[in-house]
Design an enzyme around this catalytic site. Structure first.
Site, PDB file in Angstrom:
ATOM      1  N   TYR A 111       0.817  -1.206   0.000  1.00 21.26           N
ATOM      2  CA  TYR A 111       0.000   0.000   0.000  1.00 21.26           C
ATOM      3  C   TYR A 111       0.860   1.270   0.000  1.00 21.26           C
ATOM      4  O   TYR A 111       1.871   1.333   0.692  1.00 21.26           O
ATOM      5  CB  TYR A 111      -0.900  -0.003   1.236  1.00 21.26           C
ATOM      6  CG  TYR A 111      -1.677   1.269   1.429  1.00 21.26           C
ATOM      7  CD1 TYR A 111      -2.870   1.456   0.746  1.00 21.26           C
ATOM      8  CD2 TYR A 111      -1.212   2.272   2.261  1.00 21.26           C
ATOM      9  CE1 TYR A 111      -3.590   2.632   0.908  1.00 21.26           C
ATOM     10  CE2 TYR A 111      -1.922   3.435   2.421  1.00 21.26           C
ATOM     11  CZ  TYR A 111      -3.112   3.618   1.744  1.00 21.26           C
ATOM     12  OH  TYR A 111      -3.822   4.780   1.905  1.00 21.26           O
ATOM     13  N   TRP A 113       1.171   5.640  -1.975  1.00 21.84           N
ATOM     14  CA  TRP A 113       0.929   6.511  -3.123  1.00 21.84           C
ATOM     15  C   TRP A 113       1.963   6.308  -4.224  1.00 21.84           C
ATOM     16  O   TRP A 113       1.682   6.546  -5.391  1.00 21.84           O
ATOM     17  CB  TRP A 113       0.969   7.974  -2.673  1.00 21.84           C
ATOM     18  CG  TRP A 113      -0.309   8.470  -2.085  1.00 21.84           C
ATOM     19  CD1 TRP A 113      -0.976   7.964  -1.010  1.00 21.84           C
ATOM     20  CD2 TRP A 113      -1.078   9.587  -2.542  1.00 21.84           C
ATOM     21  NE1 TRP A 113      -2.100   8.701  -0.756  1.00 21.84           N
ATOM     22  CE2 TRP A 113      -2.189   9.701  -1.683  1.00 21.84           C
ATOM     23  CE3 TRP A 113      -0.926  10.502  -3.572  1.00 21.84           C
ATOM     24  CZ2 TRP A 113      -3.148  10.706  -1.837  1.00 21.84           C
ATOM     25  CZ3 TRP A 113      -1.885  11.495  -3.721  1.00 21.84           C
ATOM     26  CH2 TRP A 113      -2.989  11.594  -2.865  1.00 21.84           C
TER      27      TRP A 113
END
Length: 769
Positions: A111, A113
Site C-alpha cells: 500500500y 501513493w
C-alpha cells in the site's frame, strides 16, 4: 545550456530547469493559480546522502541469521551487491516460499501513493508481476478512508468511491447553496495533492467563489485553520472523536421541532423510524438531545440548536472530512452525516445535500470524474485471500486468527515473504513499535526504494529505484481531465532502475518474462497506454496522437457530464424510477444487512459509541491531551520529508507539534522548544509551536516524519524525529471495516531538557561492499 522540461507529480505540474544533465531548479507553471511549494523542494532530495544507490542485502539475512540480536531488521548493516546477485536472491526466495508454503504466503499489498505516472505505477507493476507468478495475498481498502469505503455502499449503494460524482461540485455550491457545515473542516493544505497527478490547483479559487457568492461556512473541528481565513467560517471547536454526538444532537433538535424533511425521509430513505426511536431514547432512556450532545462535544446547547435551525431553514450542505472516520467507530460520523443531510431538507437539491472529503485532494468537488485512462493491464490474482489494509501487523503476529470484516469471517494468512513497492508502512501504520515487532516475523522482506527511509532499513533486500524525475511517463490524476507528459529530467542516481525493469528481469528469471512485458519496451508501453486511452474515447480525435502530445506536454480529455449513477437529485425526483444500489433502493438510515451481522460496535443505524481514548474517558486523567495526527502541509505523507520544503519546516531538526498556549503554559513550554510527546505506547521528540488555532486539550502533530527510533525494535523506544505513529494505537475502527483508528489517541507533553540526540532519519545504515 539550460533546458526546460515538464515535471508532473502528485502535488502538481512544474517545469524542471536542467543544464548538462544536472537538475538546477523546479519552477511552478505560470497557469497554476496555487502551486504547491513541495515541488521546488524536490531538488534538494534528488541527490542527497539518503539515496539508495546500489542493491543492498541485510547482513544478518545474507548470513542466515535473520533475527539474532543486532542482526534484527531495523538494527542491522547492509552489504551492497550487484544486480545479478540481488535478482538471483529475490527470485530464488520467491520460488522457495511458493514451493514450500504456497502462493498465499507472498504478501503483495504494498500500500502507498508511490510516484505519479500511468506506466510506472509501483503497486500495479508489483501485483501484475506477482499474479503472473502464481498469485499473492492482497490488501483491501485504504488507510485514508477504510471506514468510509466499507460503510457507504451499505448506506447509499454503489462503488466505495462513486460518491465523488454524486455530491455537488464547488461551482454548483456557489450557485445553489447558502450554508456549508463541515465536520472536520476543509483544510486547503490537503488540496495540494491528487493521486496520479495534477495539472492546476483549483480548490482555493473555487472556495473563494463560494464565499463571494454569499455561501456561509461552519467549521466543526478542534483546529481553526481547518478552514481558510478568507472563508470567514464560524469555528465550533469540538472535542475530537465526538462529531457523531454533535450530529445526533442536531438531528434530535430537528426531529422534536418538526424541522426535518419528512417527505424525503418517507419516500427516499428506509428505516428512519428505527433511528428516530434511538434519537428519542425509547430503548435506552437517553434522549440524544442538544444538551446531551453539548456535554460530550464541548459545543454548547444553544449553538447546536441554532445549527439545526439553520441547516433546515437554508439551502445547506453537510460535509464530512476523511479525518473524522480514522478513529474508533469511524463508520458512525460518515453514516450519520448522510442521515443528517437527509433530514435537513436539501438532499438532492442543486449545490446542496451531502458530500465527503472536500479539499482533501484537488479533485473532490472540482470535477465529477474523467474518461478512463489506460494503465498497465492487471492480471487476475489466483489467490483469493486478502487482509484489511490496516491489519498487516495482526497478520504477521497472529497467522491463523479469525477476524470479522463487513459481514465475513477472514482467517489471517501466514505471510512468509513481504514484497513492498511504492509505499512506506513505517510511516502510515499505527503503533510503529508493534509493527517493528511484527516485521521480524516473515522469512524475507523485499523493498523497492529510492531513499534509505525506515522501511528500507527494515528490509532484507533493498532494490534501488528511479524517481519520477528519472524516467519517462505521463500522468492522469483522479477526476482531473488533464494528461501531462513526464519526460526524464535526469539520469537515475547510482545504479537505480525503474520498477518495471526490475520486475521484467525477475519475471524473465522465473520463466514468464514475455507474459509480463508483452514483448514491449518501456517506451513502447508508454505509447501503447496513451493510444489505448485515445481509442477508448467516443471521439479519439479529442486527444492528439502520442508524438504531438509529447511535444505539447499536456492534453485534455473531454469532460464527463453525466448522468451519474446513484444521483440523489434523481432519487428525490422519482425513487421508484431511479433507485439506489442498496437492498431497499433507498438511503439506508437503518441497514437490516449490517444489523444482521450482530456487531457490538456497529449496529444497524448510526449511533454514539464512546471511543477507547478520548478527553471524556478515564485515561484522560493520565494523558490529558488528544493527539490529532493530520496530514502535513510540507510534503505528501512521508514523501519528500528529505525535500527542501519539509526540512525548512522542522524545529531544531524535529517535526513541529502545535499546542494551545494555555496547555503550553501549564507545562512550562515555550514556543520553539523541543518537547517530548508520550503515552504508554511510546514517545517522540518534536518542536513546539504555540497557537490559538488549536483548541485547549488538543495537540497537532502531522504524519510523515521518517521514523527514527533510538533502539529499533525495542518497545516504546524514543523517536528522535517526531512521527506521531510512535504514539497511536493499532486498533481497528470496528469489526465492520477493520480500518485504522489513528485519531483516537491520548498523550501528554513535557519539556525535553536533556541533550538532544542527533536525528539519523536521513542517514543510511552501515553499508559494506
Amino acid at each position: 545550456m539550460e533546458r526546460r522540461l515538464s515535471v508532473a507529480t502528485h502535488w502538481g505540474s512544474f517545469t524542471a530547469v536542467v543544464d548538462s544533465g544536472r537538475l538546477l531548479r523546479i519552477e511552478p507553471k505560470d497557469d497554476d493559480p496555487a502551486p504547491s511549494p513541495i515541488g521546488p523542494g524536490m531538488v534538494r532530495a534528488a541527490e542527497d546522502g539518503a539515496r539508495v544507490l546500489r542493491p543492498a542485502v541485510r547482513r544478518g539475512w545474507l548470513d542466515g541469521r535473520p533475527r539474532e540480536g543486532g542482526s534484527a531488521r531495523g538494527a542491522d548493516s547492509f552489504v551492497e551487491v550487484g544486480w545479478d546477485e540481488a535478482l538471483a536472491l529475490v527470485g530464488d526466495e520467491l520460488r522457495r516460499v511458493r514451493e514450500r508454503y504456497g502462493d498465499a504466503a507472498v504478501f503483495g499489498g504494498s500500500y502507498g501513493w508511490a510516484s505519479a505516472g500511468a506506466l510506472h505505477s509501483a503497486q500495479g507493476q508489483l501485483q501484475r508481476f506477482l499474479a503472473l507468478g502464481g498469485g499473492y495475498t492482497d490488501s483491501r481498502n485504504t488507510y485514508s478512508t477504510a471506514a468510509l469505503e466499507v460503510i457507504l455502499p451499505h448506506v447509499i449503494g454503489g462503488h466505495p468511491w462513486s460518491y465523488q460524482s454524486r455530491m455537488p461540485m464547488w461551482d454548483e455550491i456557489a450557485e445553489g447553496c447558502e450554508l456549508v457545515v463541515a465536520f472536520g473542516g476543509l483544510a486547503l493544505k490537503n488540496s495540494q495533492v491528487n493521486p496520479g497527478g495534477l495539472a492546476r490547483h483549483r480548490t482555493r479559487d473555487l472556495q473563494r467563489r463560494c464565499r463571494d457568492a454569499g455561501v456561509r461556512f461552519v467549521n466543526v473541528s478542534p483546529i481553526r485553520s481547518d478552514t481558510a481565513d478568507f472563508l470567514g467560517a464560524q469555528w465550533l471547536p469540538v472535542v475530537p472523536n465526538t462529531d457523531t454526538a454533535a450530529m445526533l444532537g442536531i438531528a434530535h433538535t430537528m426531529l422534536v421541532n418538526g424541522w426535518h424533511d419528512e417527505d424525503f425521509l418517507r419516500r427516499c430513505c428506509t428505516g428512519f423510524d428505527r433511528f428516530a426511536a434511538y434519537l428519542l431514547g425509547e430503548a435506552d432512556g437517553v434522549p440524544k438531545d442538544a444538551a446531551w450532545a453539548a456535554a460530550i462535544t464541548g459545543i454548547d446547547r444553544g449553538t447546536l440548536t441554532d445549527l439545526a435551525r439553520r441547516l433546515t431553514a437554508q439551502r445547506s450542505l453537510v460535509v464530512v472530512n476523511y479525518a473524522v472516520q480514522r478513529a474508533d467507530h469511524g463508520e458512525q460520523p460518515i453514516w450519520m452525516s448522510v442521515v443528517l443531510a437527509a433530514m435537513a431538507g436539501s438532499m438532492g437539491r442543486p449545490g446542496c445535500g451531502w458530500g465527503a472529503g472536500y479539499a482533501t485532494m484537488d479533485a473532490t468537488g472540482v470535477a465529477p470524474g474523467r474518461p478512463s485512462v489506460a494503465s498497465v493491464p492487471a492480471v487476475p490474482n489466483p489467490v483469493p485471500d486478502f487482509i484489511p489494509v490496516a491489519r498487516i501487523a495482526d497478520a504477521l503476529l497472529h497467522p491463523g486468527r479469525s477476524i470479522d470484516y463487513d459481514g465475513r469471517r477472514l482467517t489471517l494468512p501466514e505471510l512468509r515473504l513481504v514484497y513492498w513497492c511504492g509505499g512506506n508502512p513505517f510511516h502510515h501504520h499505527q503503533d510503529l513499535h508493534r509493527l517493528a515487532r511484527a516485521w521480524q516475523a516473515p522469512d524475507t522482506v523485499v523493498v523497492h526504494e529510492s531513499w534509505w527511509n525506515t522501511t528500507a532499513k527494515f528490509a532484507d533486500v533493498v532494490l534501488p529505484v528511479a524517481t519520477g524525475l528519472e524516467r519517462d511517463d505521463f500522468t492522469a490524476g483522479f477526476c482531473d481531465p488533464h494528461l501531462t507528459a513526464m519526460p526524464k529530467v535526469r539520469e537515475p542516481a547510482g545504479e537505480s532502475r525503474t520498477d518495471h525493469r526490475i520486475f521484467a528481469d525477475l519475471a524473465a528469471r522465473l520463466g514468464y518474462g514475455r507474459e509480463f512485458t508483452e514483448s514491449r519496451t518501456e517506451a513502447e508501453w508508454l505509447r501503447h497506454l496513451y493510444e489505448r486511452t485515445r481509442a477508448a474515447l467516443d471521439d479519439p480525435a479529442a486527444l492528439p496522437d502520442f508524438d504531438a502530445f509529447w511535444r505539447r506536454t499536456t492534453a485534455e480529455l473531454p469532460a464527463l457530464t453525466g448522468p451519474f449513477p446513484g444521483s440523489f437529485a434523481a432519487l428525490r425526483a422519482d425513487p421508484q424510477r431511479f433507485p439506489l444500489a442498496t437492498p431497499s433502493g433507498r438511503i439506508e438510515v437503518f441497514s437490516a444487512e449490517i444489523d444482521s451481522y450482530g456487531y457490538d460496535d456497529c449496529a444497524g443505524h448510526p449511533a454514539w459509541y464512546e471511543p477507547a481514548e478520548w478527553l471524556g474517558g478515564d485515561l484522560a486523567e493520565r494523558f490529558p491531551l488528544h493527539l490529532v495526527s493530520n496530514q502535513p502541509a510540507s510534503r505528501l505523507h512521508s514523501q519528500y520529508d528529505n525535500g527542501g520544503r519539509s526540512l525548512e519546516s522542522k524545529i531544531r531538526g524535529r517535526e513541529p507539534v502545535t499546542l494551545n498556549p494555555a496547555d503550553a503554559a501549564a507545562r512550562g513550554i515555550a514556543d520553539g522548544a523541543v518537547v517530548r510527546v508520550f503515552n504508554d505506547r511510546g514517545s517522540c521528540l518534536a518542536g513546539a509551536v504555540l497557537s490559538e488555532d488549536v483548541m485547549p486539550g488538543v495537540v497537532q502533530l502531522a504524519t510523515g516524519a521518517w521514523w527514527d527510533p533510538v533502539e529499533p525494535g525495542a518497545g516504546g523506544t524514543l523517536d528522535r524525529h517526531g512521527n506521531p505513529n510512535s504514539l497511536t494505537a493499532d486498533r481497528p475502527c470496528s469489526r465492520l471495516s477493520q480500518g485504522p483508528s489513528a485519531l483516537s489517541a491520548l498523550v501528554d507533553v513535557e519539556r525535553h531538557d536533556e541533550p538532544l540526540p542527533d536525528v539519523l532519519a536521513f542517514v543510511p545504515p552501515p553499508l559494506e561492499r
